[in-house]
Design an enzyme around this catalytic site. Sequence first.
Site, mmCIF file in Angstrom:
data_model
loop_
_atom_site.group_PDB
_atom_site.id
_atom_site.type_symbol
_atom_site.label_atom_id
_atom_site.label_comp_id
_atom_site.label_asym_id
_atom_site.label_seq_id
_atom_site.Cartn_x
_atom_site.Cartn_y
_atom_site.Cartn_z
ATOM 1 N N LEU A 91 96.386 -16.203 37.154
ATOM 2 C CA LEU A 91 95.971 -14.945 37.779
ATOM 3 C C LEU A 91 96.072 -15.074 39.299
ATOM 4 O O LEU A 91 95.444 -15.943 39.900
ATOM 5 C CB LEU A 91 94.542 -14.588 37.367
ATOM 6 C CG LEU A 91 94.269 -14.522 35.847
ATOM 7 C CD1 LEU A 91 92.881 -13.949 35.593
ATOM 8 C CD2 LEU A 91 95.332 -13.713 35.118
ATOM 9 N N ARG A 108 88.308 -12.103 52.297
ATOM 10 C CA ARG A 108 87.465 -12.950 53.143
ATOM 11 C C ARG A 108 88.257 -14.019 53.888
ATOM 12 O O ARG A 108 87.711 -14.724 54.734
ATOM 13 C CB ARG A 108 86.356 -13.589 52.302
ATOM 14 C CG ARG A 108 85.276 -12.574 51.938
ATOM 15 C CD ARG A 108 84.389 -13.098 50.849
ATOM 16 N NE ARG A 108 83.529 -14.173 51.339
ATOM 17 C CZ ARG A 108 82.927 -15.059 50.542
ATOM 18 N NH1 ARG A 108 83.124 -15.011 49.254
ATOM 19 N NH2 ARG A 108 82.158 -15.983 51.058
HETATM 20 C C1 UD1 Z 1 84.963 -15.433 37.655
HETATM 21 C C2 UD1 Z 1 84.309 -15.530 36.282
HETATM 22 C C3 UD1 Z 1 83.017 -16.324 36.401
HETATM 23 C C4 UD1 Z 1 83.296 -17.680 36.994
HETATM 24 C C5 UD1 Z 1 84.036 -17.562 38.308
HETATM 25 C C6 UD1 Z 1 84.503 -18.919 38.767
HETATM 26 C C7 UD1 Z 1 84.927 -13.476 35.121
HETATM 27 C C8 UD1 Z 1 84.455 -12.135 34.686
HETATM 28 N N1 UD1 Z 1 84.046 -14.204 35.791
HETATM 29 O O1 UD1 Z 1 84.055 -14.688 38.462
HETATM 30 O O2 UD1 Z 1 82.412 -16.482 35.137
HETATM 31 O O3 UD1 Z 1 82.086 -18.396 37.180
HETATM 32 O O4 UD1 Z 1 85.200 -16.736 38.158
HETATM 33 O O5 UD1 Z 1 85.029 -18.836 40.045
HETATM 34 O O6 UD1 Z 1 86.031 -13.854 34.812
HETATM 35 N N2 UD1 Z 1 91.582 -11.458 39.242
HETATM 36 C C9 UD1 Z 1 92.701 -10.700 39.026
HETATM 37 N N3 UD1 Z 1 92.561 -9.412 38.639
HETATM 38 C C10 UD1 Z 1 91.350 -8.821 38.486
HETATM 39 C C11 UD1 Z 1 90.208 -9.606 38.758
HETATM 40 C C12 UD1 Z 1 90.346 -10.921 39.126
HETATM 41 O O7 UD1 Z 1 93.825 -11.195 39.133
HETATM 42 O O8 UD1 Z 1 91.307 -7.646 38.152
HETATM 43 C C13 UD1 Z 1 91.736 -12.869 39.649
HETATM 44 C C14 UD1 Z 1 91.213 -13.093 41.061
HETATM 45 O O9 UD1 Z 1 92.268 -13.013 41.991
HETATM 46 C C15 UD1 Z 1 90.673 -14.488 40.996
HETATM 47 C C16 UD1 Z 1 90.244 -14.649 39.550
HETATM 48 O O10 UD1 Z 1 90.921 -13.657 38.813
HETATM 49 O O11 UD1 Z 1 91.677 -15.454 41.252
HETATM 50 C C17 UD1 Z 1 88.728 -14.523 39.382
HETATM 51 O O12 UD1 Z 1 88.315 -13.237 39.759
HETATM 52 P P1 UD1 Z 1 87.010 -12.981 40.577
HETATM 53 O O13 UD1 Z 1 86.822 -11.524 40.753
HETATM 54 O O14 UD1 Z 1 86.977 -13.833 41.789
HETATM 55 O O15 UD1 Z 1 85.910 -13.470 39.548
HETATM 56 P P2 UD1 Z 1 84.479 -14.030 39.874
HETATM 57 O O16 UD1 Z 1 83.538 -12.905 40.085
HETATM 58 O O17 UD1 Z 1 84.550 -15.089 40.896
#
Ligand code: UD1
Length: 453
Positions: free
Chosen positions: A11, A18
């Site tokens: 992903l 940030r």
């Molecule tokens: C996510 C996890 C959480 C975990 C944490 C670890 C979920 C719902 N939660 O939370 O349990 O502890 O990571 O760091 O998965 N991304 C996309 N498309 C989207 C959303 C996210 O590509 O629509 C990618 C982001 O770029 C990122 C990753 O997925 O690389 C994680 O997404 P992020 O929104 O940062 O999740 P967290 O809230 O950190």
Amino acid sequence: MSSRPCLYVVLAAGKGTRMKSSLPKVLHKIAGQSMLAHILATASQSGGKVAVVVAPDGEAVAKEAIRVVPDAQIFEQAAQRGTADAVLAARAALEAHDDHDVVVLFGDTPLVRREVIDELRRGLDGGAGIVVLGFHPKDPTGYGRLLLGGDGTLTAIREDRDAGDEVRKIGLCNSGVMAFRVPNLVDLLSGIGTANAKGEYYLTDAVAVARERGVRATAIVCEEDDVLGINTREQLAEAEAIWQSRTRSRFMQNGVTMIAPETVWLSFDTQIAADVSIEPNVIFGVGVTVGEGAQILGFCHVEHSTIGKGARLGPFARLRPGARIGENVHIGNFVEVKNTTLGEGAKANHLSYLGDGIVGARANIGAGTIFCNYDGFNKERTEVGEGAFVGSNTSLVAPVKIGEGAYIGSGSVITKNVSPGALALERSAQEERPGWAEKFRIMMTRRKAQRAK
Ligand code: UD1
Ligand code: CA
């Protein structure tokens, strides 16, 4: 380990605001290569298919993915609707490889080691349909928590903002990295809803959905260093430090001596053979290979260069792109080498610039020698033959060739080719006036006395 083939879904759609950068977050570098390249290299290391999910304006990210894994499939996530939606953006790959294990990785979590991914997949061999990579962070705030049943199965993952106080006390957190061995994974992920604080499709809810369908989930635990997620420049520097420290250890374990390892900086592709010794404060930029037994003395800066067996570099030497330092060559202090090959046993020990040239074996380049390779328009080549001796403070104005075994007198500005074995001298004849110094002193003393009156 699992004989089943594997599909890695990486992903990389996150904006990473940030970072305060015009560059997409996953293209920021650790050890000279993008964090995306790090995780893709680890993923593809033992074969398998790779799918990368990018944002709609993600051309640069897609290009980087293809550079590292030329047959990677790129998918666009139309809008950021959560991690499950992001994985489903790669639906076509999931469907085409339904018999594969699927491992989900994050582009901004670049330090996951191969061993950890292998261990995750071994978890699938134990019969679980989902294996989640957990860890115990120093501060669990913000992470999803892993809820374990009495028998050690993972029953659900609760996101921090959806958790109550009891769940928030759990120290075991979700790293985000998950492996699946579920027939029709697309169908399972499609069962995930958005009834949560963020109104997003959480990939973490796959655990609860799977449980309802009788599919078991488990967790394995790794070090926090493996799953450091990067959102800020401070975390980027932290990841760099972890990578550097790991890589220094690997080199030392393979027979490289580092007196002060914490001051040696390596790149993702640095190659250093056994019995090389490296003094403090050395920087290896991208593209460097160091041969067995070479000595790198303090404060050298090296990039896109090769250093031959037994060579000695520095202190304070600079190798720029295309420096090819042969076996047992000595490059001393304040010597800069660019796009120049030095043959076996050649020496340039002090204060020189060697650019766009060839120096033959055993040639000696005296202190202060400059290869004048640039006239403001073109770069020209300098050739110094085997065994030639270039006296100190010589300018070799390129294009120019110094024959084998020739001598160049100190201070010469050489603009014409020199024949093998000849002496070339370019300086005005020295004259001498006997007794001049004493007369001069008397005259000056008298003048000064007159002025003082
Ligand atoms: C996510 C996890 C959480 C975990 C944490 C670890 C979920 C719902 N939660 O939370 O349990 O502890 O990571 O760091 O998965 N991304 C996309 N498309 C989207 C959303 C996210 O590509 O629509 C990618 C982001 O770029 C990122 C990753 O997925 O690389 C994680 O997404 P992020 O929104 O940062 O999740 P967290 O809230 O950190
Ligand atoms: Ca995150």
